[in-house]
Design an enzyme around this catalytic site. Structure first.
Site, mmCIF file in Angstrom:
data_model
loop_
_atom_site.group_PDB
_atom_site.id
_atom_site.type_symbol
_atom_site.label_atom_id
_atom_site.label_comp_id
_atom_site.label_asym_id
_atom_site.label_seq_id
_atom_site.Cartn_x
_atom_site.Cartn_y
_atom_site.Cartn_z
ATOM 1 N N SER A 1 0.784 -1.239 0.000
ATOM 2 C CA SER A 1 0.000 0.000 0.000
ATOM 3 C C SER A 1 0.816 1.289 0.000
ATOM 4 O O SER A 1 0.246 2.374 -0.050
ATOM 5 C CB SER A 1 -0.955 0.017 1.197
ATOM 6 O OG SER A 1 -2.039 -0.855 0.958
ATOM 7 N N LYS B 1 -0.031 3.775 -2.629
ATOM 8 C CA LYS B 1 -1.098 4.771 -2.550
ATOM 9 C C LYS B 1 -0.591 6.211 -2.496
ATOM 10 O O LYS B 1 -1.382 7.137 -2.698
ATOM 11 C CB LYS B 1 -2.011 4.463 -1.359
ATOM 12 C CG LYS B 1 -2.802 3.161 -1.558
ATOM 13 C CD LYS B 1 -3.687 2.832 -0.363
ATOM 14 C CE LYS B 1 -4.571 1.625 -0.678
ATOM 15 N NZ LYS B 1 -4.213 0.425 0.039
ATOM 16 N N SER C 1 -6.013 3.372 4.411
ATOM 17 C CA SER C 1 -5.462 2.525 3.351
ATOM 18 C C SER C 1 -6.505 1.599 2.727
ATOM 19 O O SER C 1 -6.246 0.430 2.438
ATOM 20 C CB SER C 1 -4.289 1.690 3.891
ATOM 21 O OG SER C 1 -3.479 1.225 2.842
ATOM 22 N N LYS D 1 3.504 6.462 4.660
ATOM 23 C CA LYS D 1 2.483 5.487 4.275
ATOM 24 C C LYS D 1 2.993 4.083 4.557
ATOM 25 O O LYS D 1 4.110 3.722 4.175
ATOM 26 C CB LYS D 1 2.139 5.615 2.787
ATOM 27 C CG LYS D 1 0.992 4.721 2.357
ATOM 28 C CD LYS D 1 -0.323 5.172 2.966
ATOM 29 C CE LYS D 1 -1.446 4.160 2.747
ATOM 30 N NZ LYS D 1 -1.307 2.967 3.635
#
Length: 410
Positions: free
Chosen positions: A68, A71, A123, A242
């Site tokens: 993720s 993202k 997320s 992130k």
């Protein structure tokens, strides 16, 4: 067979070989590696967030799935290609995404700005697809935008297939490609998000928000999002970051910190698997503290400059007196003095490359040479050395006029 007289030496050699082949770590006098210490991550990078210079790397160019952390690219592309007040409609495909998900339903509509908090704080995988389809019409088209942006940023070893980072492979004309990046490229992407993108302020505002509540456009459902980036409260100056995890990628992280006008970015791939969720925070702190302890700001102006000619002779150049060698004055295009991060013992080397003589015609502003400021091959800045004035070439007409002037004067 003759027995070895040095059994301890033999055991030491075997242990060395096992360390080399099992860990993939070369045991040599790597000063940075010794100072940083052991890291859990299979791939890691510490980057100077202002210049993009890599200060430390462990397998920094090795391609790995990034989960993720993908993202951050999704978020910045949505910010750059849509308005926060636009309504995005949920497709059946988006609603079918696996956990972690917001739980959107087909035909529901949400503001793009609200969904970005769902994307970056929680997320959510379904949110990523809703946003991708809203911006580009399909996941495939959005992935093409992601790859275009990655190439623009300078990422040579990154390939996006999904907007949410779920493990994926696809077949192209060049072969089978995996959704993957490198620690170095991941750091480059975050650097773009926080310092180069025209939407950097919006990106930082969203990713730094502790919590956020919103509803769908019809007001029928409400949601609460909480930021899961523990780094934001872990170190003074933490800016953004992130997390990511898939069974194939392991735990991943990318984050940035700014303190005393210094910006550091850490990117980690393959940083442990369950139940080692906290490894990424240990590695992040270790790398950030290494950067803060060892790198300080220095002005480029403190570097010793080589001798640069103030003027150069110009062959066949028109001069005030017939037969006199013309010289053209030079000027250096000095820009604003910059502060750069250096470690103790590192220096800024300034080199000059340029002509030693010129041939007419010469135009004002024409580049004659260049000063390059660099540290261990990393170029901080270049300054052009240019001609300060025009120098026309000697012609028959010019010679005739000069001859007439000489006789008239005599």
């Amino acid at each position: 067979m003759k027995k070895s007289r040095h059994p301890f030496l033999l055991l030491l050699t075997v242990a060395f070989c096992m360390e080399f082949f099992l860990t993939g770590t070369v045991c040599y006098a790597d000063t940075e590696a010794k100072e940083v210490g052991n890291l859990y991550a299979l791939s890691a990078v510490l980057m100077d967030g202002d210049s993009g210079r890599i200060l430390y790397a462990k397998n920094g160019e090795e391609k790995r799935p990034m989960a993720s952390t993908t993202k951050i690219m999704t978020c910045i592309l949505v910010l750059e290609n849509s308005r926060l007040d636009e309504a995005a409609e949920v497709s059946a495909y988006a609603a079918s995404m696996p956990k972690v998900r917001l739980g959107v339903q087909p035909k529901e509509r949400y503001l793009t700005g609200d969904l970005l908090y769902s994307l970056m704080l929680e997320s959510h995988n379904d949110t990523a697809v809703v946003l991708a389809e809203h911006v580009a019409g399909s996941v495939e088209a959005f992935a093409a935008l992601m790859n275009e942006k990655a190439e623009e940023i300078g990422c040579k070893d990154t390939w996006f297939i999904t907007p949410n980072g779920l493990d994926a492979e696809e077949e192209t004309k060049e072969g089978i490609w995996e959704h993957s990046t490198t620690a170095a490229d991941l750091a480059r992407i975050l650097r773009y998000c926080i310092s180069e993108s025209p939407k950097r302020e919006e990106f930082l505002a969203i990713t730094g928000t502790p919590s956020y509540d919103f509803s769908d456009c019809d007001g029928k459902r409400t949601f609460s999002c909480r930021n899961h980036n523990a780094f934001l409260t872990m170190m003074e100056g933490a800016l953004t970051g992130k997390t990511g995890f898939t069974a194939k990628a392991g735990y991943c992280y990318v984050g940035a910190l700014k303190r005393d006008n210094r910006t550091f970015i850490v990117a980690l791939l393959g940083c442990g698997w369950p139940n080692n969720k906290g490894y990424k925070w240990v590695d992040t702190r270790k790398l950030m503290e290494y950067g803060l302890k060892n790198y300080t700001l220095h002005p480029l102006s403190e570097a010793a400059k080589p001798s640069v000619p103030e003027e150069l002779p110009v062959e066949n150049g028109q001069s005030r007196i017939l037969g006199e060698m013309r010289e053209v004055p030079l000027v250096c295009s000095q820009g604003e003095d910059r502060q750069v991060l250096l470690k103790e013992g590192e220096t800024i080397e300034v080199t000059y490359e340029g002509a030693t003589g010129l041939s007419a015609p010469v135009k004002r502003g024409e580049t004659i040479g260049r000063l390059t400021y660099a540290t261990e091959g990393w170029i901080w800045k270049t300054e052009d050395i240019t001609a300060k004035e025009d120098v026309d070439k000697i012609t028959f007409d010019w010679c005739l006029k000069q001859t007439v002037k000489r006789f008239a004067a005599g």
